[in-house]
Scaffold this motif. Sequence first.
Motif, short mmCIF file in Angstrom:
data_model
loop_
_atom_site.label_atom_id
_atom_site.label_comp_id
_atom_site.label_asym_id
_atom_site.label_seq_id
_atom_site.Cartn_x
_atom_site.Cartn_y
_atom_site.Cartn_z
N TRP A 27 0.81 -1.22 0.00
CA TRP A 27 0.00 0.00 0.00
C TRP A 27 0.84 1.27 0.00
CZ3 TRP A 27 -2.97 2.36 4.65
CH2 TRP A 27 -3.87 3.32 4.19
N CYS A 86 -6.63 8.27 4.00
CA CYS A 86 -7.91 7.63 3.65
C CYS A 86 -8.83 8.53 2.82
CB CYS A 86 -8.63 7.19 4.92
SG CYS A 86 -7.82 5.83 5.79
N ILE A 143 -8.97 -1.39 0.78
CA ILE A 143 -8.25 -0.16 1.00
C ILE A 143 -9.01 1.08 0.56
CG2 ILE A 143 -6.98 -0.20 -1.18
CD1 ILE A 143 -5.80 0.96 2.30
N CYS A 191 -10.59 2.01 4.39
CA CYS A 191 -9.21 2.36 4.72
C CYS A 191 -8.97 2.30 6.23
CB CYS A 191 -8.89 3.75 4.18
SG CYS A 191 -7.32 4.43 4.72
#
Length: 549
Positions: free
Chosen positions: A348, A371, A510, A514
């Motif tokens: 990520w 996020c 994700i 998040c």
Amino acid sequence: MSGDIARFENEPAASDPLVSDAVSTLQGTKQTAESVAQDAVDQTGFGKFNLKVMAVCSLIFMNVAFSITSIGFVLPSAACDFKMTTVDKGRLSAAPMLGMLAGSYMWGCYAAIKGRRLSLLVALFLHGISELLASVVPLYWVFLFLKFLSGAAMNGQSAVVFLYLGEFQPTKYRDKMLSWMEMAWVVGMIILAGVGWIVIPLEVSIEKDDFFFHSWNLFVFICSLPALLTGAWLLFFPETPKYLAESGNNVQMLDVLMRMYSENSGEPPKEYITKLRNCENNNLNDLVHRIMHTKEQEDVSEKSFQLMITDIYTKTVMILKPPFLCRTIVVCLIACFVTSSYYTLTLWLPELFNRYAEFQEAYPNQTASVCTLKSARNVTQTDMLEDPFGCNSRVQTSVFVHTFILGASCIPTGLILPLLVNYVGYKFFLVITAFVPAVVTACLFLVQTSTQNLILSCAYESVTSVCLSVVYCLLVDLYPTNLRAMASGLSAFISRIGAISGTLMIGYLIDDYCTLVIVIVAAQLFLSGLLALFTPGRKRTKAADVEKS
């Protein structure tokens, strides 16, 4: 007798009539074949041979770092040539992971039956040949299969290389030598980033009919060379004396020990025999006497397939029963949680770098949390319909720069581990390197800029990489020779399940969840820290080492 040996006095060990008979002569004391072998290794000293083994094992672990990190550099460029959709990219990212999972326990079994050296040789050459072929194949599905094989072979190296290195080392130096392996991983990441930075942007284009060879193919070709060259060098190294003792090859064990002593001391090999005969350890004296008088009679026959399967089953049951059950559960759970967390954020974080770069280009002088970057990313990718495979885009230089910085950030922690391990022990490092990244992960909620993200990424990468290395080192320390490979294979299998779960989690959660991802990763690392408190490690001090010497 060292603390390692004493800890395993009452644990199951290999049955070797020659060794057992020799050992039983010392005041009725019962020792294992491993104990005698370790004492014999201690008598070879420390020098040139140990450094050569360290060098070849470091190259093997660097090769593992190449394999794990390189796929991220290849994907953007290969997407155009293979016309990969998002789903195709996902398959390609998952292929090495699935290979690691499929090969995990197999390599542990193979190393337990055929030896550490042969296991590493097969893994290295399989890895090198798979990557070599992958660099020239023009078909997506063939490339995918070769990456699967490469992942399986890579896992064989990571599961066995610590065993191979540790079983050659004298007790006094073993922990420190194993700890230096962390630096091999760090150097591997830095070198790979540098090679990618130089090679992938090159204008290399060879095309004929359905065949193509571009800069990313050249990068994959270069990445195949370390495995092949290291495998060729490993051909000149012997099997570990502790494995040879455990498997009953006592004559070969003595030959290896004589070679170790000769290279370390500069004396003729036969001087090692004289040293053992004159030492105060009657076990070694008697063992050498018996080996020398039965040298022509030793015949170690090959095990049948049925016996090998029985041996695998027996050893697997042994590590899943007391007195090994608790340590097996603890080590496997820590390996699973840490690996899952490591792969989740490792996959990520580079994406976050790209999203922040795109956000700052679209909205200068503004900030955003990790996020809330999805919307900005969508705004800057409106040309996806015109260029679905990214053929008009190039790999951003920042990807290589950030990977280089992440690798460099691991140097301080990579140095601290071998310098302090004899003072505080593995357990201390395991606890610290689990709790610290848990806190770092929680701090992702506070990130607002790319610089802050880079700082946290460096802190996370530098500490979790040490945690993974400590888990590998502990496997050498917590199990006797005849069970080490099986325990390593089992923990590798469980850790790969964690890696795949982390990969899937980052892909599915994700963008929309998040916050949940960050909470899960932090919780996994926190649990790893709690489990590390129950690790049956020992604390070693400098004073203890001085006494041993």
